[in-house]
Design a protein around this motif. Structure first.
Motif, short mmCIF file in Angstrom:
data_model
loop_
_atom_site.label_atom_id
_atom_site.label_comp_id
_atom_site.label_asym_id
_atom_site.label_seq_id
_atom_site.Cartn_x
_atom_site.Cartn_y
_atom_site.Cartn_z
N HIS A 1 13.74 3.73 7.69
CA HIS A 1 13.37 5.26 7.84
C HIS A 1 12.91 5.68 9.20
O HIS A 1 12.10 4.64 9.52
N ALA A 2 13.28 6.80 9.85
CA ALA A 2 12.80 6.86 11.41
C ALA A 2 11.42 7.14 11.31
O ALA A 2 10.89 6.81 12.36
N ASP A 3 10.67 7.57 10.32
CA ASP A 3 9.16 8.00 10.33
C ASP A 3 8.45 6.57 9.81
O ASP A 3 7.24 6.88 9.83
N LEU A 4 9.03 5.44 9.62
CA LEU A 4 8.30 4.48 9.12
C LEU A 4 8.16 3.27 10.35
O LEU A 4 9.08 3.46 11.36
N PRO A 5 7.12 2.59 10.41
CA PRO A 5 7.05 1.83 11.72
C PRO A 5 8.13 0.48 11.75
O PRO A 5 8.06 -0.47 10.72
N ARG A 6 9.11 0.68 12.60
CA ARG A 6 10.26 -0.24 12.65
C ARG A 6 9.66 -1.81 12.90
O ARG A 6 10.23 -2.73 12.10
N GLU A 7 8.67 -1.95 13.88
CA GLU A 7 8.31 -3.47 14.17
C GLU A 7 7.77 -3.97 12.94
O GLU A 7 8.23 -4.99 12.63
N THR A 8 7.06 -3.22 12.05
CA THR A 8 6.39 -3.61 10.54
C THR A 8 7.79 -4.17 9.74
O THR A 8 7.85 -5.15 9.13
N PHE A 9 8.89 -3.39 9.64
CA PHE A 9 9.82 -3.96 8.78
C PHE A 9 10.69 -4.79 9.42
O PHE A 9 11.26 -5.61 8.61
N VAL A 10 10.84 -4.92 10.71
CA VAL A 10 11.66 -6.05 11.14
C VAL A 10 10.82 -7.26 10.86
O VAL A 10 11.55 -8.43 10.47
N THR A 11 9.69 -7.26 10.87
CA THR A 11 8.80 -8.58 10.58
C THR A 11 9.04 -8.90 8.97
O THR A 11 9.34 -9.86 8.71
N PHE A 12 9.00 -7.61 8.26
CA PHE A 12 9.46 -8.02 6.94
C PHE A 12 10.64 -8.57 6.51
O PHE A 12 10.99 -9.48 5.81
N MET A 13 11.70 -8.27 7.50
CA MET A 13 13.08 -8.83 7.40
C MET A 13 13.26 -10.40 7.69
O MET A 13 13.66 -10.94 7.17
N VAL A 14 12.28 -10.82 8.69
CA VAL A 14 12.04 -12.07 9.02
C VAL A 14 11.54 -12.60 7.95
O VAL A 14 11.88 -13.99 7.61
N VAL A 15 10.62 -12.26 7.23
CA VAL A 15 9.87 -13.13 6.30
C VAL A 15 10.60 -13.14 4.92
O VAL A 15 10.90 -14.11 4.26
N GLY A 16 11.38 -12.01 4.66
CA GLY A 16 12.34 -12.04 3.75
C GLY A 16 13.52 -13.26 3.82
O GLY A 16 14.03 -13.69 2.78
N GLY A 17 13.72 -13.01 5.04
CA GLY A 17 15.05 -14.10 5.56
C GLY A 17 14.62 -15.39 4.94
O GLY A 17 15.22 -16.46 4.69
N LEU A 18 13.22 -15.78 5.33
CA LEU A 18 12.71 -17.13 5.27
C LEU A 18 12.86 -17.27 3.78
O LEU A 18 12.91 -18.41 3.15
N GLY A 19 12.38 -16.21 2.96
CA GLY A 19 12.43 -16.43 1.42
C GLY A 19 13.76 -16.63 0.89
O GLY A 19 13.80 -17.43 -0.10
N ALA A 20 14.84 -16.00 1.38
CA ALA A 20 16.08 -16.43 1.14
C ALA A 20 16.51 -17.92 1.36
O ALA A 20 17.06 -18.54 0.51
N VAL A 21 16.15 -18.51 2.36
CA VAL A 21 16.15 -19.88 2.66
C VAL A 21 15.61 -20.72 1.59
O VAL A 21 16.00 -21.70 1.05
N LEU A 22 14.03 -20.36 1.05
CA LEU A 22 13.45 -21.17 0.22
C LEU A 22 14.19 -20.90 -1.26
O LEU A 22 13.91 -22.03 -2.03
N THR A 23 14.51 -19.87 -1.43
CA THR A 23 15.41 -19.63 -2.67
C THR A 23 16.54 -20.61 -2.80
O THR A 23 16.78 -21.20 -3.78
N ALA A 24 17.40 -20.96 -1.68
CA ALA A 24 18.30 -22.00 -1.67
C ALA A 24 17.77 -23.21 -2.06
O ALA A 24 18.33 -24.16 -2.84
#
Length: 512
Positions: free
Chosen positions: A420-443
């Motif tokens: 959302h435009a009112d949320l800190p994008r840099e923070t959520f991009v960091t969340f995206m990267v960490v979540g992607g790492l979690g997806a690798v660990l899931t595999a």
């Protein structure tokens, strides 16, 4: 009337079990067949609702019922169905029916020295599962805050009793932890709902969604959202409020684990989307970064915990913490893409993890243990059909493209890339990267599990009855094949769900 029949049919079925009718149902097998018939009829009503649903207007509440319940305090018996609740209603009815089919030939039994009732145990279990279905369906079709809360609470006692009476050796502690966590969460949820209702002067969830927080102060929205959010987060469950889940799953009988993972966890995330976000949007915006942070911690924590497990059911239980983390991350983005990801992830998780718990029950029934170290490998040699379906479920759960598990996780990460435009994008991009790492660990943990059980060297653990149970029974096929087919259908044609949920999601977020 359709939704009233949908909720009332399993309730009537449960009440009829209180009537002494030994001549009509002379044994446990007849009682289990009765449960399958009642849940089958309920599923038929859900399919009828699906057939009558107007897919051209999925954001409009349909098949509604709105009658006075307690006029003096403004309570109404208000039911309705839109594109957000429809998939969950069908999933609930389907999984309950499949569980009853499964129990016809694979009934849960208490462990040696257990205290499950002997006389009438099938009657009690059938009644509990039908009441559980009432609470689940009622939660997804309720449009009055207090009615929603009543149905939300109905599920607690049946699930508690199912775990406590038919669970494993540690069932009592697991059941106590389940009920204590969820009751505490429910108390906070009720306070948050009442804050919204009193200040908005309405209990109507559709009206609250249309107002989108109008007339409710920002500070009050922040307070109400965190209270409701904690209540929903316990059910989801969100890290660090998840600790009841692995114990409950590990000790619950197979059908209890299937319904717990397949539907009951969805009540929490559904509550965020249906109640908390539209009723307190400013509160949602304030807490969204914190919700996203806890979600990605849960994703990574759940994957690492899975890598440390030796028990198959416990590993699948911890996988739910990670998968529901993706759902919560989608909600935290407060965008149509993210919320759609959450709703898609709910359905995908229900199908795939429900199948995984069915399979875990099948493994334990055949080998007498769920300990992966004791099981060793060679399942493809000893029980090839079971091993093949377990492999399919595992790769679906790790998010292989073309299967249902892929889309929810991918869309959640996409939503985090552009929140959302009112949320800190840099923070959520960091969340995206960490979540992607979690997806690798899931595999990693699912491939590790397959290497241990199916593709590893043949173990010395023998099947309890090789000639009889190495194959899959008709009732197991009946319970598992629909989940396999839907996992493929939703994975190959994701618009099957996305076209239903997109318009109502935009409406809930204030986009019309």
């Amino acid at each position: 009337m359709t939704l009233l029949v949908l909720v009332g049919l399993p309730l009537l079925g449960a009440l009829l079990l209180l009537v002494p009718a030994e001549r009509l149902m002379p044994g446990d097998a007849a009682v289990r067949a009765y449960g399958a018939v009642v849940s089958g009829l309920t599923f038929a009503v859900a399919l009828f609702a699906l057939a009558r649903f107007d897919f051209d207007e999925p954001s409009r509440m349909q098949l509604g019922l709105n009658k006075p319940w307690a006029s003096s305090i403004g309570l109404r018996f208000h039911l309705g169905l839109d594109g957000i609740s429809l998939p969950l209603v069908v999933l609930t009815a389907l999984l309950t029916f499949l569980c009853f089919l499964y129990t016809i030939k694979h009934p849960p039994t208490a462990p040696a020295g257990g205290s499950a009732p002997t006389g009438g145990s099938a009657r009690l279990l059938t009644g509990l599962l039908l009441v559980l279905e009432v609470g689940l369906l009622g939660t997804f079709v309720s449009l009055d805050l207090i009615l929603f809360f009543v149905f939300f609470e109905v599920v607690l006692i049946p699930m508690y009793v199912v775990i406590a009476l038919w669970g494993g050796p540690g069932r009592r502690a697991a059941a106590y932890k389940f009920i204590l966590y969820t009751l505490l969460g429910s108390g906070l949820l009720l306070v948050g709902m009442l804050l919204i209702a009193v200040n908005a002067d309405t209990l109507d969830m559709t009206l609250l969604a249309r107002r989108h927080g109008e007339g409710i102060g920002r500070n009050l929205q922040i307070t109400a959202f965190v209270l409701m959010g904690l209540g929903f987060a316990v059910k989801a469950p969100m890290w660090p409020l998840h600790t009841w889940l692995p114990d409950a799953h590990t000790e619950a009988p197979t059908v209890g684990s299937v319904l717990l993972a397949g539907v009951l966890l969805k009540m929490g995330t559904y509550g965020f989307v249906r109640v908390a976000v539209p009723a307190a949007p400013e509160g949602a915006q304030f807490w969204a970064p914190y919700l996203g942070f806890l979600a990605v911690v849960g994703i990574v924590y759940g994957a690492l915990a899975c890598l440390a497990q030796t028990d198959l059911k416990r590993m699948i239980a911890y996988s739910s913490v990670g998968h529901m983390g993706f759902v919560l991350l989608g909600i935290a983005t407060l965008t149509p893409v993210g919320i759609n990801a959450a709703l898609f992830g709910n359905i995908a998780h229900g199908l795939i993890t429900g199948l995984l718990f069915f399979l875990a029950g099948g493994v334990k029934e055949r080998y007498g243990t769920g300990d992966m170290e004791k099981l060793g490998g060679g399942m493809l040699t000893k029980a090839p059909h079971l091993a093949s379906i377990l492999t399919f479920a595992a790769i679906a759960s790790l998010g292989l493209p073309g299967l249902a598990g892929f889309w929810g996780e991918m869309l959640a990460l996409l939503g985090a890339y552009k929140p959302h435009a009112d949320l800190p994008r840099e923070t959520f991009v960091t969340f995206m990267v960490v979540g992607g790492l979690g997806a690798v660990l899931t595999a990693a943990y699912f491939l590790r599990m397959l290497a241990k059980l199916t593709h590893g060297p043949v173990s010395g653990v023998e099947l309890s009855a090789p000639g009889r149970v190495a194959g899959i029974s008709v009732y197991e096929y009946m319970a598992w094949v629909p989940l396999i087919a839907l996992t493929l259908l939703v994975g190959l044609w994701p618009k099957t769900l996305l076209e239903v949920t997109t318009a109502p999601v935009r409406a809930l977020l204030g986009g019309g």
